[in-house]
Design a protein around this motif. Structure first.
Motif, PDB file in Angstrom:
ATOM      1  N   ASN A   1      -0.307  60.260  18.456  1.00 40.14           N
ATOM      2  CA  ASN A   1      -1.642  60.577  17.926  1.00 40.14           C
ATOM      3  C   ASN A   1      -1.971  59.795  16.651  1.00 40.14           C
ATOM      4  O   ASN A   1      -2.851  60.201  15.882  1.00 40.14           O
ATOM      5  CB  ASN A   1      -1.755  62.078  17.647  1.00 40.14           C
ATOM      6  N   ARG A   2      -1.245  58.724  16.392  1.00 40.18           N
ATOM      7  CA  ARG A   2      -1.507  57.841  15.256  1.00 40.18           C
ATOM      8  C   ARG A   2      -1.507  58.602  13.930  1.00 40.18           C
ATOM      9  O   ARG A   2      -2.401  58.465  13.110  1.00 40.18           O
ATOM     10  CB  ARG A   2      -2.828  57.082  15.454  1.00 40.18           C
ATOM     11  N   TRP A   3      -0.492  59.434  13.762  1.00 48.17           N
ATOM     12  CA  TRP A   3      -0.238  60.165  12.524  1.00 48.17           C
ATOM     13  C   TRP A   3      -1.353  61.151  12.167  1.00 48.17           C
ATOM     14  O   TRP A   3      -1.599  61.438  10.999  1.00 48.17           O
ATOM     15  CB  TRP A   3       0.040  59.205  11.358  1.00 48.17           C
ATOM     16  N   HIS A   4      -1.996  61.673  13.198  1.00 47.55           N
ATOM     17  CA  HIS A   4      -2.981  62.738  13.000  1.00 47.55           C
ATOM     18  C   HIS A   4      -2.225  64.073  12.959  1.00 47.55           C
ATOM     19  O   HIS A   4      -1.760  64.572  13.977  1.00 47.55           O
ATOM     20  CB  HIS A   4      -4.010  62.726  14.142  1.00 47.55           C
ATOM     21  N   ILE A   5      -2.112  64.634  11.735  1.00 51.93           N
ATOM     22  CA  ILE A   5      -1.195  65.760  11.502  1.00 51.93           C
ATOM     23  C   ILE A   5      -1.533  66.994  12.329  1.00 51.93           C
ATOM     24  O   ILE A   5      -0.713  67.485  13.105  1.00 51.93           O
ATOM     25  CB  ILE A   5      -1.187  66.154  10.000  1.00 51.93           C
TER      26      ILE A   5
ATOM     27  N   ARG B   1       0.546  65.809   3.362  1.00 52.63           N
ATOM     28  CA  ARG B   1       0.402  64.576   2.585  1.00 52.63           C
ATOM     29  C   ARG B   1       1.745  64.014   2.134  1.00 52.63           C
ATOM     30  O   ARG B   1       1.920  62.815   2.022  1.00 52.63           O
ATOM     31  CB  ARG B   1      -0.486  64.838   1.367  1.00 52.63           C
ATOM     32  N   SER B   2       2.678  64.937   1.844  1.00 52.67           N
ATOM     33  CA  SER B   2       3.957  64.462   1.300  1.00 52.67           C
ATOM     34  C   SER B   2       4.989  64.121   2.372  1.00 52.67           C
ATOM     35  O   SER B   2       5.946  63.415   2.096  1.00 52.67           O
ATOM     36  CB  SER B   2       4.545  65.522   0.359  1.00 52.67           C
ATOM     37  N   ILE B   3       4.764  64.627   3.584  1.00 49.35           N
ATOM     38  CA  ILE B   3       5.790  64.343   4.609  1.00 49.35           C
ATOM     39  C   ILE B   3       5.266  63.595   5.828  1.00 49.35           C
ATOM     40  O   ILE B   3       6.056  63.009   6.573  1.00 49.35           O
ATOM     41  CB  ILE B   3       6.476  65.639   5.107  1.00 49.35           C
ATOM     42  N   ALA B   4       3.984  63.640   6.078  1.00 49.14           N
ATOM     43  CA  ALA B   4       3.465  63.019   7.301  1.00 49.14           C
ATOM     44  C   ALA B   4       3.231  61.528   7.100  1.00 49.14           C
ATOM     45  O   ALA B   4       2.109  61.048   7.087  1.00 49.14           O
ATOM     46  CB  ALA B   4       2.177  63.711   7.733  1.00 49.14           C
ATOM     47  N   ASN B   5       4.289  60.802   6.886  1.00 46.72           N
ATOM     48  CA  ASN B   5       4.203  59.351   6.768  1.00 46.72           C
ATOM     49  C   ASN B   5       5.476  58.739   7.318  1.00 46.72           C
ATOM     50  O   ASN B   5       6.483  59.412   7.491  1.00 46.72           O
ATOM     51  CB  ASN B   5       3.973  58.928   5.321  1.00 46.72           C
ATOM     52  N   LYS B   6       5.437  57.472   7.566  1.00 47.50           N
ATOM     53  CA  LYS B   6       6.570  56.818   8.212  1.00 47.50           C
ATOM     54  C   LYS B   6       7.797  56.746   7.313  1.00 47.50           C
ATOM     55  O   LYS B   6       8.903  56.555   7.777  1.00 47.50           O
ATOM     56  CB  LYS B   6       6.168  55.411   8.658  1.00 47.50           C
ATOM     57  N   GLN B   7       7.590  56.892   5.982  1.00 49.01           N
ATOM     58  CA  GLN B   7       8.729  56.847   5.072  1.00 49.01           C
ATOM     59  C   GLN B   7       9.559  58.137   5.180  1.00 49.01           C
ATOM     60  O   GLN B   7      10.779  58.106   5.112  1.00 49.01           O
ATOM     61  CB  GLN B   7       8.262  56.660   3.622  1.00 49.01           C
ATOM     62  N   VAL B   8       8.874  59.270   5.295  1.00 48.11           N
ATOM     63  CA  VAL B   8       9.580  60.559   5.391  1.00 48.11           C
ATOM     64  C   VAL B   8       9.961  60.851   6.837  1.00 48.11           C
ATOM     65  O   VAL B   8      11.100  61.158   7.147  1.00 48.11           O
ATOM     66  CB  VAL B   8       8.704  61.709   4.821  1.00 48.11           C
ATOM     67  N   LEU B   9       8.958  60.760   7.727  1.00 49.96           N
ATOM     68  CA  LEU B   9       9.227  61.031   9.146  1.00 49.96           C
ATOM     69  C   LEU B   9       9.616  59.730   9.844  1.00 49.96           C
ATOM     70  O   LEU B   9       8.875  59.161  10.629  1.00 49.96           O
ATOM     71  CB  LEU B   9       7.992  61.632   9.806  1.00 49.96           C
ATOM     72  N   LYS B  10      10.785  59.264   9.493  1.00 50.80           N
ATOM     73  CA  LYS B  10      11.271  58.015  10.076  1.00 50.80           C
ATOM     74  C   LYS B  10      11.594  58.222  11.552  1.00 50.80           C
ATOM     75  O   LYS B  10      11.781  59.344  12.008  1.00 50.80           O
ATOM     76  CB  LYS B  10      12.536  57.550   9.331  1.00 50.80           C
ATOM     77  N   LYS B  11      11.692  57.117  12.250  1.00 53.47           N
ATOM     78  CA  LYS B  11      12.081  57.217  13.666  1.00 53.47           C
ATOM     79  C   LYS B  11      13.488  57.794  13.735  1.00 53.47           C
ATOM     80  O   LYS B  11      14.385  57.330  13.038  1.00 53.47           O
ATOM     81  CB  LYS B  11      12.041  55.826  14.303  1.00 53.47           C
TER      82      LYS B  11
ATOM     83  N   ARG C   1       7.465  64.850  15.888  1.00 57.11           N
ATOM     84  CA  ARG C   1       7.590  63.420  15.540  1.00 57.11           C
ATOM     85  C   ARG C   1       7.044  62.544  16.664  1.00 57.11           C
ATOM     86  O   ARG C   1       6.369  61.541  16.419  1.00 57.11           O
ATOM     87  CB  ARG C   1       9.074  63.105  15.281  1.00 57.11           C
ATOM     88  N   GLN C   2       7.287  62.951  17.884  1.00 59.78           N
ATOM     89  CA  GLN C   2       6.799  62.199  19.039  1.00 59.78           C
ATOM     90  C   GLN C   2       5.269  62.251  19.119  1.00 59.78           C
ATOM     91  O   GLN C   2       4.605  61.236  19.366  1.00 59.78           O
ATOM     92  CB  GLN C   2       7.404  62.790  20.310  1.00 59.78           C
TER      93      GLN C   2
END
Length: 799
Positions: free
Chosen positions: A701-705, A773-783, A695-696
């Motif tokens: 890395n600006r959400w570069h999976i 695609r389904s988890i690497a976003n701010k909605q799923v991987l919240k702070k 997550r860190q």
């Protein structure tokens, strides 16, 4: 909000620790001395583990039995199987041994050839009297042969009680004072007095004496536990220190870590004393467990310190970052580990509850010790030399990390196929698992007392008592011909079960009375007819020996309730259930419920019920551990998808271990079911470390999976590998135990943690990449609610 609080909290903790170094060290030393003073309250368990709760029907029935007839597990048996016994010298020496034992205040009474009584009819008083079988010591072999013939062929009442006519084995039964059964006095008598007398007899006669019985087994069991505690602690310290030095190549780092865990062991013993818990086979494992679980804390802290020193060379900043950055992560992982143990606290079993309390307290304790001692001690020392930092660039470690990255990057399909194949195989193995176990299965197989148990099972059909209580619901109902006949028929059913010994009850006494009435002729050893019953039972009730009623061992004072005692061989639980079912069917058939209240009890049945109850509760504790840690993960990552992804690589190793148990024939029993809660609580630590770093890295890395997964793998892979290896070899120390349960616990936890390491380092990153695609976003991987790994700071403004 919580994340903001924790962000400011850990730097503040770091400042407090580093500014109050002397005061904190004095505080740790003072608390350690206080706990060391509690060692005097430590005591080893003299009682049997109370597995079933007090209100369980089996416990209630057993307590009602002991209230009428007293403790039934107070007999120690001694036996000799040697023709040389039947010589005047050895025969009389055997009888002298019985007299010597009877003289001890710890002994209630002894049943042996020396004081064996023969029931004889007194024609004048119309009563039965007990005459000594051996009025004077025999002087010739002819006298002994005559006695032997009389005993083996004409006194069936004593068959299987003091002799085995087929093998010529002679047995002495020593009944201990029931008041000392659960005290240290019992242990002292068995280990010192009894041991000395038996040794003297063996030395004088050159014959081997076999000794057994529940008090004897419990005492030697306790001694074996005590002897192994020191072995485990030394073994755990040795193994973990060697591995630690191999990783760090620093005597200083190894010495500091060993000091931390040794203080942790002192705390563990102190907390046992402070809470006044007994040392049992489970709580004896806690000190070495603290060593094994404490070393990974030291690895994380020292590794981070050396990384920081290598990065910028500033000691003060390095120590501050060790506390502020690693402190939170190690706290989270120690909480999850402690949670795995803490789930035992909710169980009704006192044995497991105490284990859960002490283990979870000490796991948090070793975390506090690591966090305080390591930074403070390093603050007084010079910076690590270059050679101490070489391990950070080990080529073989790079090879391992590159291999992991290659598997995750290029062979994910192979990873999934392998995972599915292993899962299917494991499920097949699970279907072969059995819930079983036996009373003595986990005892040390090579010990003298285990071999003696096997001897008595072969000669006298077992040593585990099983009682059947017959309540006739009316005064003197036991001596009615109909009741005696029903008890005799039940006894015949029991005698036909190979794993049970010939039962002993009032029926045998009445048969013996009829034989005595007819001048001792063996063919009259049978129940009296209805015509004979009245005057024979009158004679029995008139009889006395030393003022003690003959019936007292078999019937209560009102004549309403009788006991029927048999002994069970060591059998597996599934066979024990079959025996219980067969006997219960015979009881139901012979004793109508409207006229009789009949139930089975005894140590053998309590073990059966206790084991099934314990397995059920341990499965509940595993489910609770999974639920509790899932909630914890949900709180940290605030996403159900992340919870599912984090559980998969941790549940898979448990399924694999269960499958391996099925294929290897390792049964589900209390000692093996413990494995799953302990291993799950520890293995999930790696998942927390990896996901927190991932997550860190995503944010950095600006959400570069892909870049984030590989960076997290390289950053956390080394520490996860180090700690997993320490845990693997640390738990493997328990394999040296002579107890089967402890050995299984060590081997299975080690294997599960190894599976978990591979699962967390290969399967977890693979899942993250496949589901990007389904988890690497701010909605799923919240702070996260809590900043497990605070953001790295490259500048040195904290200087």
């Amino acid at each position: 909000m919580v994340a903001k609080l924790t962000k400011g909290f850990w730097p503040k903790v770091a400042r407090i620790i580093l500014r109050n170094r002397i005061l904190i060290l004095l505080g740790v030393a003072g608390f350690t001395v206080f706990l060391a003073m509690q060692w005097k309250n430590m005591r080893f368990s003299n009682t049997e583990a109370n597995i079933l709760p007090d209100d369980h029907p089996a416990t209630v029935e057993y307590n009602s039995f002991t209230k009428i007839f007293g403790e039934e597990g107070n007999a120690i048996v001694l036996a000799v199987k040697d023709p040389a016994l039947f010589t005047p010298k050895n025969f009389n020496r055997w009888n002298t041994l019985s007299k010597q034992l009877d003289a001890f205040p710890e002994v209630d009474y002894v049943v042996s050839l020396e004081n064996l009584k023969e029931l004889v009819k007194d024609s004048i008083t119309q009563a039965f009297v007990m005459q000594p079988l051996i009025p004077t010591p025999p002087k010739t072999e002819q006298e002994i042969d005559s006695l032997k013939n009389h005993l083996f062929n004409e006194l069936p009442f004593y068959d299987n009680l003091v002799y085995n006519p087929e093998t010529g084995t002679i047995q002495t039964v020593v009944y201990l004072d029931k008041d000392i059964m659960n005290t240290a006095v019992r242990n002292e008598f068995i280990l010192n007095d009894l041991g000395a007398l038996v040794s003297d007899f063996e030395e004088e006669t050159q014959m081997n004496v076999h000794v057994s019985g529940m008090p004897y087994i419990r005492t030697w069991n306790t001694k074996s536990i005590v002897d192994e505690i020191g072995l485990f602690i030394v073994g755990a310290l040795l193994v973990t220190s060697i591995i630690f030095f191999f990783f760090f190549r620093s005597f200083r780092a190894t010495f500091i870590s060993m000091c931390v865990v040794i203080i942790g062991v002192m705390w563990a013993f102190g907390i046992l004393g402070l809470l006044q818990y007994e040392i049992t086979i489970l709580t004896a494992l806690i000190p070495p467990l603290i060593i094994v679980i404490g070393i990974p804390n030291c690895i994380f802290l020292i590794n981070k310190y050396q990384q920081e020193v290598k990065k910028h060379g500033n000691q003060a900043l390095s120590l501050q970052r060790v506390i502020s950055k690693i402190g939170n992560a190690t706290l989270m992982t120690n909480i999850t580990t402690a949670s795995g143990f803490a789930t035992f606290i909710i169980l009704d079993s006192q044995l497991l509850r105490e284990f859960g309390v002490v283990a979870s307290i000490n796991i948090i304790g070793i975390f506090i010790l690591s966090l305080l001692i390591i930074p403070i001690v390093y603050s007084f020392m010079p910076l690590p030399k270059t050679k101490h930092l070489k391990h950070l660039n080990k080529k073989w470690m790079d090879f391992f990390v590159n291999w992991m990255e290659n598997m995750v990057r290029n062979h994910r399909i192979a990873v999934y196929i392998t995972t599915v194949a292993v899962l299917v195989l494991s499920i097949v193995g699970i279907y072969q698992m059995r819930i079983t176990g036996s009373r003595i299965e986990d005892l040390p197989k090579k010990s003298h007392f285990y071999k003696d148990i096997q001897f008595f099972e072969a000669e006298f059909d077992g040593i585990m008592p099983m009682e059947i209580v017959v309540d006739t619901k009316r005064k003197n109902g036991v001596t009615k011909p109909a009741t005696l006949k029903r008890m005799d028929q039940l006894g015949t059913v029991i005698d036909e079960i190979p794993e049970l010994s010939r039962p002993i009850s009032i029926v045998d006494l009445v048969k013996y009375s009829k034989q005595a009435f007819y001048n001792g002729i063996p063919k009259y050893y049978q129940l009296p007819t209805s015509q004979e019953n009245t005057f024979i039972m009158n004679a029995v009730q008139k009889s006395s020996t030393g003022g003690t009623d003959l019936l007292q061992s078999f019937v209560d004072s009102t004549g309403q309730t009788a006991r029927l005692t048999t002994y069970m061989r060591d059998v597996k639980i599934d066979r024990m259930e079959e025996i219980e079912k067969d006997v219960q069917e015979a009881i139901t058939k012979q004793f109508p419920s409207e006229r009789y209240n009949v139930f089975m009890t005894g140590k053998a049945l309590l073990f059966l019920k206790g084991t099934k109850y314990l397995v059920k509760n341990l499965l509940l504790s595993l489910a609770l551990a999974i639920g509790l840690i899932s909630l914890f993960m949900a709180y940290l990552f605030r996403s159900y998808k992340m919870v599912i992804i984090s559980l998969v690589p941790n549940l898979l190793p448990l399924v694999i271990t269960a499958g391996v148990m099925g294929f290897l024939g390792v049964p589900i029993k209390p000692s093996t079911i413990l494995v799953f809660s302990i291993a799950f609580g520890i293995s999930v630590d790696d998942t927390i470390h990896f996901l927190a770093k991932y997550r860190q890295e995503l944010t950095a890395n600006r959400w570069h999976i892909k870049k984030s997964v590989y960076a997290a793998l390289r950053e956390t892979g080394v520490s996860m590998f180090y700690t997993s290896i320490v845990l693997f070899f640390g738990f493997s120390v328990f394999i040296i135990s002579s107890f089967g349960g402890t050995k299984a616990l060590g081997g299975l936890v080690s294997a599960t943690l190894l599976f978990a390491m591979l699962s967390n380092l290969i399967l977890l990153p693979s899942l993250l990449l496949s589901l990007e695609r389904s988890i690497a976003n701010k909605q799923v991987l919240k702070k996260p609610q809590i900043d497990i790994l605070p953001k790295e700071e490259d500048n040195l403004k904290d200087k």
